[in-house]
Design a protein around this motif. Structure first.
Motif, PDB file in Angstrom:
ATOM      1  N   TYR A  81       0.807  -1.218   0.000  1.00 13.26           N
ATOM      2  CA  TYR A  81       0.000   0.000   0.000  1.00 13.26           C
ATOM      3  C   TYR A  81       0.843   1.272   0.000  1.00 13.26           C
ATOM      4  O   TYR A  81       0.351   2.332  -0.385  1.00 13.26           O
ATOM      5  CB  TYR A  81      -0.992   0.009   1.170  1.00 13.26           C
ATOM      6  CG  TYR A  81      -0.376   0.237   2.527  1.00 13.26           C
ATOM      7  CD1 TYR A  81      -0.363   1.505   3.098  1.00 13.26           C
ATOM      8  CD2 TYR A  81       0.187  -0.803   3.250  1.00 13.26           C
ATOM      9  CE1 TYR A  81       0.190   1.731   4.335  1.00 13.26           C
ATOM     10  CE2 TYR A  81       0.735  -0.590   4.492  1.00 13.26           C
ATOM     11  CZ  TYR A  81       0.735   0.671   5.036  1.00 13.26           C
ATOM     12  OH  TYR A  81       1.287   0.880   6.264  1.00 13.26           O
ATOM     13  N   LYS A  82       2.091   1.196   0.417  1.00 11.70           N
ATOM     14  CA  LYS A  82       2.941   2.392   0.408  1.00 11.70           C
ATOM     15  C   LYS A  82       3.684   2.550  -0.917  1.00 11.70           C
ATOM     16  O   LYS A  82       3.688   3.622  -1.507  1.00 11.70           O
ATOM     17  CB  LYS A  82       3.957   2.335   1.548  1.00 11.70           C
ATOM     18  CG  LYS A  82       3.356   2.577   2.901  1.00 11.70           C
ATOM     19  CD  LYS A  82       4.428   2.607   3.965  1.00 11.70           C
ATOM     20  CE  LYS A  82       3.799   2.851   5.330  1.00 11.70           C
ATOM     21  NZ  LYS A  82       4.806   2.838   6.397  1.00 11.70           N
ATOM     22  N   THR A  83       4.337   1.483  -1.368  1.00 12.04           N
ATOM     23  CA  THR A  83       5.196   1.591  -2.550  1.00 12.04           C
ATOM     24  C   THR A  83       4.480   1.254  -3.846  1.00 12.04           C
ATOM     25  O   THR A  83       4.912   1.654  -4.913  1.00 12.04           O
ATOM     26  CB  THR A  83       6.411   0.663  -2.418  1.00 12.04           C
ATOM     27  OG1 THR A  83       5.954  -0.695  -2.382  1.00 12.04           O
ATOM     28  CG2 THR A  83       7.207   0.971  -1.159  1.00 12.04           C
ATOM     29  N   GLY A  84       3.407   0.468  -3.764  1.00 12.87           N
ATOM     30  CA  GLY A  84       2.708   0.032  -4.972  1.00 12.87           C
ATOM     31  C   GLY A  84       3.372  -1.157  -5.652  1.00 12.87           C
ATOM     32  O   GLY A  84       2.924  -1.597  -6.705  1.00 12.87           O
ATOM     33  N   ASP A  85       4.424  -1.699  -5.046  1.00 14.85           N
ATOM     34  CA  ASP A  85       5.116  -2.860  -5.614  1.00 14.85           C
ATOM     35  C   ASP A  85       4.274  -4.120  -5.421  1.00 14.85           C
ATOM     36  O   ASP A  85       3.570  -4.277  -4.418  1.00 14.85           O
ATOM     37  CB  ASP A  85       6.472  -3.066  -4.934  1.00 14.85           C
ATOM     38  CG  ASP A  85       7.439  -1.929  -5.200  1.00 14.85           C
ATOM     39  OD1 ASP A  85       7.232  -1.198  -6.192  1.00 14.85           O
ATOM     40  OD2 ASP A  85       8.390  -1.767  -4.410  1.00 14.85           O
TER      41      ASP A  85
END
Length: 194
Positions: A81-85
């Motif tokens: 949810y933070k990096t989108g990885d």
């Protein structure tokens, strides 16, 4: 041999009943501590869990690959949810249970984007849990609205709110209708104490 067969069948049936009862009691405990919305909830039977994905694999790729087994409602690669990885796993939701079962049989250990994927039926009840929490929140809001309405109705019998303007802000005081008529503001207003 028939008595031995009968005894083994009884033992198998008892083991099965024991495992079912154990699973139900664990589900009830999880419901009581708030980890499950309902002890009878079951994961959806038309959703596949796909893991060991290549980080470059996209939702659209999976939808295209799995759509050969039947209509795909949604293919979602789960991402941080933070990096989108990509977290290298996904959920594939089919229109029908049959399409889901066929994809499960055919796609396990298949190579996608140079990675051998693993496919299993989803055990997640996250969507059901989210719906349950949403319904619970709506019920609580409805309860609060009904309680506020009931309080407003009960305040209307002999009590009313009066507004006194001050230089910096408005203040609300309670005015009591007593047997001798209306008395001044309660709580230190300018009209005197009751």
């Amino acid at each position: 041999t028939t008595a031995l067969d009968f005894a083994s069948e009884v033992a198998i049936a008892l083991a099965f009943c024991s495992s079912v009862m154990s699973a139900k009691s664990r589900a009830v405990v999880l419901e009581m501590v708030g980890d499950l919305p309902d002890a009878e909830i079951a994961p959806p039977d038309h959703v596949l869990f796909v893991c060991k994905l290549n980080p470059v694999t996209q939702d659209e790729d999976l939808e295209l690959i799995f759509s050969r087994f039947g209509a795909v409602k949604k293919a979602e690669v789960i991402r941080d949810y933070k990096t989108g990885d990509s977290l290298n796993y996904a959920f594939i939701e089919f229109e029908t249970k049959e399409a889901c079962e066929m994809a499960y049989e055919k796609m396990n250990n298949v190579s996608i984007d140079d990675r051998r994927i693993k496919v299993d039926f989803s055990q997640s009840v996250a969507k059901e849990w989210k719906n349950y929490k949403l319904q619970q929140r709506e019920r609580a809001q409805q309860y609060r609205r009904e309680a506020a309405n009931a309080t407003a109705v009960s305040l209307g019998t002999g009590l009313e709110l009066a507004t006194h303007s001050k230089a910096k802000h408005d203040r609300y005081d309670l005015i009591v209708d007593g047997p001798g008529g209306r008395k001044g503001p309660k709580g230190g207003g300018k009209g005197g104490d009751v």
